[in-house]
Write a protein that holds these residues in place. Structure first.
Motif, short mmCIF file in Angstrom:
data_model
loop_
_atom_site.label_atom_id
_atom_site.label_comp_id
_atom_site.label_asym_id
_atom_site.label_seq_id
_atom_site.Cartn_x
_atom_site.Cartn_y
_atom_site.Cartn_z
N GLY A 60 26.16 32.76 44.79
CA GLY A 60 24.71 32.66 44.78
C GLY A 60 24.08 32.79 46.16
N ASP A 61 24.87 32.71 47.21
CA ASP A 61 24.35 32.85 48.58
C ASP A 61 24.04 34.32 48.87
OD1 ASP A 61 24.73 30.15 48.95
OD2 ASP A 61 26.45 30.35 50.30
N VAL A 62 23.31 34.52 49.96
CA VAL A 62 22.99 35.87 50.43
C VAL A 62 23.42 35.95 51.89
CG1 VAL A 62 21.18 37.57 50.84
CG2 VAL A 62 20.99 36.02 48.88
N LEU A 63 24.28 36.91 52.23
CA LEU A 63 24.66 37.15 53.62
C LEU A 63 23.66 38.16 54.16
CD1 LEU A 63 26.62 36.68 55.97
CD2 LEU A 63 27.91 38.66 55.16
N VAL A 64 23.02 37.80 55.28
CA VAL A 64 21.96 38.63 55.85
C VAL A 64 22.39 39.13 57.23
CG1 VAL A 64 19.52 38.74 56.49
CG2 VAL A 64 20.25 37.21 54.64
N VAL A 65 22.21 40.43 57.46
CA VAL A 65 22.43 41.02 58.78
C VAL A 65 21.20 41.85 59.12
CG1 VAL A 65 24.95 41.06 58.66
CG2 VAL A 65 23.66 43.01 57.82
N THR A 66 20.93 42.02 60.40
CA THR A 66 19.75 42.79 60.79
C THR A 66 19.98 44.29 60.60
OG1 THR A 66 20.47 42.79 63.09
CG2 THR A 66 18.92 41.06 62.42
N LYS A 67 21.19 44.75 60.90
CA LYS A 67 21.53 46.16 60.76
C LYS A 67 22.95 46.27 60.24
CE LYS A 67 20.75 48.78 64.29
NZ LYS A 67 20.64 49.30 65.65
N LEU A 68 23.23 47.34 59.53
CA LEU A 68 24.54 47.53 58.94
C LEU A 68 25.65 47.60 59.99
CD1 LEU A 68 25.52 47.72 56.07
CD2 LEU A 68 25.28 50.19 56.18
N ASP A 69 25.36 48.22 61.15
CA ASP A 69 26.40 48.36 62.17
C ASP A 69 26.72 47.04 62.86
OD1 ASP A 69 24.12 48.12 63.73
OD2 ASP A 69 24.61 49.80 65.03
N ARG A 70 25.95 46.00 62.64
CA ARG A 70 26.26 44.67 63.17
C ARG A 70 27.33 44.00 62.32
NH1 ARG A 70 25.75 44.95 67.82
NH2 ARG A 70 26.06 47.05 67.16
N LEU A 71 27.48 44.47 61.08
CA LEU A 71 28.42 43.86 60.15
C LEU A 71 29.76 44.59 60.11
CD1 LEU A 71 28.97 41.83 57.83
CD2 LEU A 71 28.00 43.53 56.27
N ALA A 72 29.71 45.91 59.94
CA ALA A 72 30.95 46.66 59.68
C ALA A 72 31.18 47.72 60.74
CB ALA A 72 30.86 47.32 58.31
N ARG A 73 32.46 48.01 60.99
CA ARG A 73 32.83 48.99 62.00
C ARG A 73 33.05 50.38 61.41
NH1 ARG A 73 37.92 45.68 61.88
NH2 ARG A 73 37.02 44.53 63.59
N SER A 74 33.20 50.44 60.10
CA SER A 74 33.44 51.72 59.43
C SER A 74 33.12 51.55 57.95
CB SER A 74 34.91 52.13 59.58
OG SER A 74 35.74 51.21 58.88
N VAL A 75 33.15 52.66 57.24
CA VAL A 75 32.91 52.61 55.80
C VAL A 75 33.99 51.75 55.12
CG1 VAL A 75 32.75 53.98 53.69
CG2 VAL A 75 31.75 54.84 55.80
N ALA A 76 35.24 51.96 55.52
CA ALA A 76 36.32 51.18 54.91
C ALA A 76 36.15 49.69 55.17
CB ALA A 76 37.67 51.66 55.47
N ASP A 77 35.72 49.35 56.37
CA ASP A 77 35.48 47.95 56.72
C ASP A 77 34.35 47.38 55.85
OD1 ASP A 77 35.90 45.59 58.23
OD2 ASP A 77 34.30 46.15 59.62
N LEU A 78 33.28 48.15 55.69
CA LEU A 78 32.16 47.71 54.87
C LEU A 78 32.59 47.51 53.43
CD1 LEU A 78 29.16 47.02 54.61
CD2 LEU A 78 28.76 49.45 54.17
N VAL A 79 33.37 48.44 52.91
CA VAL A 79 33.86 48.32 51.53
C VAL A 79 34.67 47.03 51.37
CG1 VAL A 79 35.43 49.34 49.82
CG2 VAL A 79 33.80 50.79 51.04
#
Length: 190
Positions: A60-79
């Motif tokens: 039920g929580d929401v993880l919030v980031v300002t920009k996508l590149d702050r969270l993941a280093r690549s598409v595979a990482d984001l997946v």
């Protein structure tokens, strides 16, 4: 049950304090009640604060980031990250995209997230390419000397303290150098 908003902020270096402060300010303004922050490159193998954030979030929580590149280093990482969030029943919100939530349980949601991650990865690669070109030009013009070696400039002090009988650990603390730098200096002086 109201969703708890958890914020994650990251900058690549400790020199980017203003960038980290801006992310934290924006996350707080968005309603994040718990913040995780770190200052290290996204290519670092370990991101302990991201790991803590992913462990902390609950259904039920929401993880919030300002920009996508702050969270993941690549598409595979984001997946991998979105898969872990989905398994816990946690949503992802990226503020730079209007705060939209991505429903990664649908084919369209997966496609959108992967497209956005691919674009972010592409932008990052272009930025690194421009940076390499700029450094090459500066080197060719004799204007770029690279990062000043910090530990190696202390080689004489390391050897003097070693001669005085100080232990490697004492020397490392006194001169604020790493263990690897200490032993590199010792090896090069042999």
């Amino acid at each position: 049950m109201t969703a708890v908003m958890i914020g994650y902020a990251r900058t690549s270096t400790t020199d980017q304090k203003a960038g980290l402060d801006a992310q934290l300010r924006d996350l707080e303004a968005a309603g994040c009640t718990k913040l995780f922050k770190e200052q290290l490159s996204s290519v670092a193998k370990e991101r302990p604060e991201l790991d803590r954030a992913l462990e902390f979030v609950r259904e039920g929580d929401v993880l919030v980031v300002t920009k996508l590149d702050r969270l993941a280093r690549s598409v595979a990482d984001l997946v991998a990250i979105t898969k872990a969030l989905k398994a816990k029943g946690v949503e992802l919100r990226v503020m730079s995209m209007g705060g939209e939530r991505f429903d990664t349980s649908t084919p369209t949601g997966k496609l959108m997230l992967n497209l956005l991650a691919s674009i972010a990865e592409f932008e990052r690669e272009l930025m690194l390419e421009r940076q390499r070109e700029g450094i090459a030009k500066a080197k060719a013009d004799g204007k770029y000397k690279g990062r000043a070696p910090t530990a190696r400039s202390k080689a004489e002090k390391v050897l003097a303290l070693k001669t005085e009988g100080k232990t490697p650990a004492e020397i490392q603390v006194a001169l604020e150098i790493s263990r690897a730098s200490y032993f590199r200096i010792i090896k090069e002086s042999a």
